[in-house]
Every structure is written in C-alpha cells, then in structure tokens.
Scaffold this motif. Structure first.
Motif, mmCIF file in Angstrom:
data_model
loop_
_atom_site.group_PDB
_atom_site.id
_atom_site.type_symbol
_atom_site.label_atom_id
_atom_site.label_comp_id
_atom_site.label_asym_id
_atom_site.label_seq_id
_atom_site.Cartn_x
_atom_site.Cartn_y
_atom_site.Cartn_z
ATOM 1 N N ARG A 8 0.870 -1.298 -0.118
ATOM 2 C CA ARG A 8 0.078 0.083 0.092
ATOM 3 C C ARG A 8 0.982 1.010 -0.067
ATOM 4 O O ARG A 8 0.733 2.069 -0.814
ATOM 5 N N ARG A 71 -0.014 -1.124 -5.073
ATOM 6 C CA ARG A 71 -1.417 -1.417 -5.071
ATOM 7 C C ARG A 71 -2.001 -0.412 -5.548
ATOM 8 O O ARG A 71 -1.758 0.752 -5.237
ATOM 9 N N ALA A 73 -5.468 1.819 -6.214
ATOM 10 C CA ALA A 73 -6.666 2.205 -5.526
ATOM 11 C C ALA A 73 -8.005 1.721 -6.584
ATOM 12 O O ALA A 73 -7.686 1.775 -7.600
#
Length: 73
Positions: A8, A71, A73
C-alpha cells in the motif's frame, strides 16, 4: 514460481513482506527464517529483516521470486 506482492505504501520491510506473502506466520519469525534460509534482494544476499523494499524490488527465496508492486486504488 513468480508472483507479485502488492504493497500500500511506498515501502515495506523485508520481515513484513515475508509475513504478507505467507512465507512466515508471524513477524517475529523473520529473524530465524533469514538466519536459516538464503534470501536474495535484487540478486544480493540479505539477512536484515528491516531491509526496506520498494516497488520494483525482487526477493528470491529458493525457487520462489516475489516482485514488489504498488497496490492500485
């Protein structure tokens, strides 16, 4: 076997990556794992569980290759 591991933030520590990827069960097991198992980050041997990894880095654990990716979104 090769697989992507999504993170993330901008970075993840090696011990956290091993847990996220399911290589170890708990973060505390990282030091013991790294002491007994050859691990390579971008082709260089690595034993520090605190090693910072970023998108694009590759971690090899025996026959397994983990690629760090952001990652989306």
């Amino acid at each position: 076997m090769e697989r992507d591991v999504e993170i993330r933030g901008e970075m993840i520590r090696l011990g956290q990556l091993l847990k996220l990827a399911g290589v170890i069960d708990a973060g505390g097991a990282a030091a013991a794992y790294l002491a007994t198992t050859p691990v390579f980050v971008n082709g260089e041997p690595e034993q520090r569980r605190g090693r910072k990894l970023r998108a694009g880095d590759e971690v090899r654990l025996g026959e397994e290759l983990l690629r760090i990716v952001h990652r989306h979104a």
